[in-house]
Design a protein around this motif. Structure first.
Motif, mmCIF file in Angstrom:
data_model
loop_
_atom_site.group_PDB
_atom_site.id
_atom_site.type_symbol
_atom_site.label_atom_id
_atom_site.label_comp_id
_atom_site.label_asym_id
_atom_site.label_seq_id
_atom_site.Cartn_x
_atom_site.Cartn_y
_atom_site.Cartn_z
ATOM 1 N N CYS A 1 -6.605 -1.750 2.064
ATOM 2 C CA CYS A 1 -5.453 -1.937 2.937
ATOM 3 C C CYS A 1 -5.950 -2.240 4.344
ATOM 4 N N CYS B 1 0.777 3.491 2.007
ATOM 5 C CA CYS B 1 1.115 3.806 3.398
ATOM 6 C C CYS B 1 2.295 2.970 3.875
ATOM 7 N N CYS C 1 0.851 -1.192 0.000
ATOM 8 C CA CYS C 1 0.000 0.000 0.000
ATOM 9 C C CYS C 1 0.884 1.237 0.000
ATOM 10 N N CYS D 1 -4.728 1.122 6.538
ATOM 11 C CA CYS D 1 -5.252 2.481 6.374
ATOM 12 C C CYS D 1 -6.555 2.528 5.580
ATOM 13 N N PHE E 1 2.220 -0.474 4.103
ATOM 14 C CA PHE E 1 1.796 -1.792 4.575
ATOM 15 C C PHE E 1 1.978 -2.837 3.465
HETATM 16 ZN ZN LIG Z 1 -2.423 1.402 3.613
#
Ligand SMILES: [Zn+2]
Length: 151
Positions: free
Chosen positions: A45, A33, A31, A48, A35
């Motif tokens: 995700c 973010c 992701c 998030c 992850f």
């Molecule tokens: Zn994420």
């Protein structure tokens, strides 16, 4: 040239182009973010909640550490040969994978270094298919590790 059939080609790939027949690539995702997850999906995700093109495919390390294992002696599906061992492996890239221990692998204990491999299985129609398994990686960890460096 014989073609090799994979049981779950959407989850892993066979890196046959580099001559290593039993060395799979795990098709995970990352992701925006940061992850990392496995297998690849675009629903959302877990950290998030972003979805769609915030999630990009990423090849994951096939090396990891064993978290737990369980030997199955009786299985509802009579076509499954027992006993077999289910292992839970934390990949070096983060995601936890639950799959079977390779049939030629001995006893394992949590904390053991593991690596993914493709094991040939006899399908219902007599055709050979390959499925993902984990086996111990201690002995050949040094020379076998050729993946991307950890980030
Ligand atoms: Zn994420």
């Amino acid at each position: 040239m014989q073609s090799f059939k994979l049981l779950k080609p959407h989850v892993y790939l066979d890196e046959s182009n580099n001559g290593r027949r039993s060395e799979p690539t795990l098709k995970g995702g990352c992701c925006r973010c940061g992850f990392v997850f496995f297998p690849m999906q675009t629903y959302g995700c877990e950290r998030c909640g972003s979805h769609g093109n915030a999630l990009a495919p990423r090849s994951l390390s096939t090396h990891g550490t064993l978290l737990a294992s369980a030997v199955v002696h009786l299985h509802a599906d009579k076509s499954r040969t027992t006993p077999f061992t289910i292992v839970k492996v934390a990949l070096d890239d983060g995601p936890v994978v639950r799959t079977l221990l390779a049939s030629d692998c001995g006893d394992v204990a949590p904390g053991r270094r593991m690596k993914a491999k493709l094991e040939p299985l006899r399908g219902d129609d007599g055709e050979t298919v390959f499925d993902l398994r984990f086996t111990t990686a201690d002995q050949d960890h040094q020379e076998q590790h050729h993946g991307a460096p950890p980030q």
